[in-house]
Write a protein that holds these residues in place. Structure first.
Motif, short mmCIF file in Angstrom:
data_model
loop_
_atom_site.label_atom_id
_atom_site.label_comp_id
_atom_site.label_asym_id
_atom_site.label_seq_id
_atom_site.Cartn_x
_atom_site.Cartn_y
_atom_site.Cartn_z
N ALA A 1 9.28 40.01 12.14
CA ALA A 1 9.58 39.84 10.72
C ALA A 1 11.05 39.49 10.57
N GLU A 2 11.39 38.88 9.44
CA GLU A 2 12.78 38.56 9.14
C GLU A 2 13.18 39.22 7.82
N VAL A 3 14.38 39.80 7.80
CA VAL A 3 14.91 40.42 6.60
C VAL A 3 16.39 40.05 6.47
N THR A 4 16.92 40.18 5.28
CA THR A 4 18.35 40.02 5.05
C THR A 4 18.88 41.36 4.58
N GLU A 5 19.97 41.82 5.20
CA GLU A 5 20.49 43.15 4.93
C GLU A 5 22.02 43.12 4.89
N GLY B 1 14.60 51.62 10.48
CA GLY B 1 13.34 51.95 9.82
C GLY B 1 13.00 50.88 8.80
N VAL B 2 11.73 50.53 8.70
CA VAL B 2 11.30 49.52 7.73
C VAL B 2 10.10 50.02 6.93
N ASP C 1 -0.06 42.36 4.45
CA ASP C 1 0.73 41.13 4.42
C ASP C 1 2.03 41.39 5.15
N HIS C 2 2.08 41.06 6.42
CA HIS C 2 3.24 41.37 7.25
C HIS C 2 4.46 40.53 6.93
N SER C 3 4.35 39.60 5.97
CA SER C 3 5.54 38.88 5.54
C SER C 3 6.36 39.72 4.57
N LYS C 4 5.79 40.80 4.08
CA LYS C 4 6.48 41.68 3.14
C LYS C 4 7.04 42.87 3.90
N VAL C 5 8.29 42.74 4.32
CA VAL C 5 8.97 43.77 5.10
C VAL C 5 10.38 43.93 4.55
#
Length: 214
Positions: free
Chosen positions: A67-71, A87-88, A94-98
């Motif tokens: 998955a990709e996130v911006t933090e 931790g996520v 829907d694994h695109s929602k992380v």
């Protein structure tokens, strides 16, 4: 970006989202620092840089997935490192929602990834529960956690002296100097943050320092 991430985090927390640890497999630092505040001190304290992270999420009883996130991370900090655990919260359908889990549970997952198995075992022996639950309590209720740990340490000391057949500390040599408990140190920092003595960014920076010394 972060308004939508915050909304997604709340939505997942309120309805069907699951928690899981995730390992940072790639990290790209943004080019610009962002800050808020009305004076220079506030702007420096709040300054952060957005990082784009690629994560390998490892849920319980499910296949791991990327998955990709911006933090955001403090501008003056070192930022995330490859191999770090965070931790996520994710949508199991829907694994695109992380999103990064900013709750005490998510923070506990991140903190414990920097603490050795031996130290975690010592924490569990003192606390009588999992190291993860202890760290979560330290973040949620730092003052109460410190009091409880001190009481348990005193009781363990009393039990040890009773087993040795003495009513007081040994008379030979000074007592060993105990290594600071990272959970207790983080509880102290969380208490300062909750009382307004530290900003969230300062808390995160000090927390990283504690973990690097544990």
């Amino acid at each position: 970006m972060f308004g939508s991430a915050e909304r997604l985090e709340q939505k997942l927390r309120d309805g069907g989202g699951k928690t899981a640890p995730a390992q940072v497999t790639a990290a790209k630092k943004g080019k610009f620092a962002i800050s808020t505040g009305n004076d220079a001190a506030q702007q420096v304290a709040s300054a952060h840089v957005n990082w784009k992270l690629t994560l390998q999420v490892t849920p319980d009883n499910e296949t791991s997935f990327a998955a990709e996130v911006t933090e955001p991370y403090p501008e003056l900090g070192s930022g995330p490192a490859l191999g770090d655990t965070v931790g996520v919260l994710y949508d199991p359908d829907d694994h695109s929602k992380v999103v990064i889990d900013h709750s005490s549970e998510g923070q506990a997952t991140e903190v414990l990834s920097h603490i050795s198995d031996g130290t975690q075992a010592a924490m569990e022996q003192l606390g009588g529960e999992s190291a993860h639950d202890m760290m979560k309590e330290a973040i949620d209720n730092p003052a109460e956690f410190r009091q409880e740990m001190q009481a348990r340490a005193n009781q363990m000391s009393a039990n040890a002296m009773a087993s040795a057949g003495t009513g007081g500390p040994p008379r030979f040599g000074p007592p060993p100097v105990a290594k600071p408990d990272p959970a207790d140190e983080i509880a102290k920092l969380a208490d300062l943050r909750d009382r307004g003595a530290l900003t969230q960014e300062e808390f995160e920076a000090q927390k990283k320092k504690v973990l690097s010394e544990s």
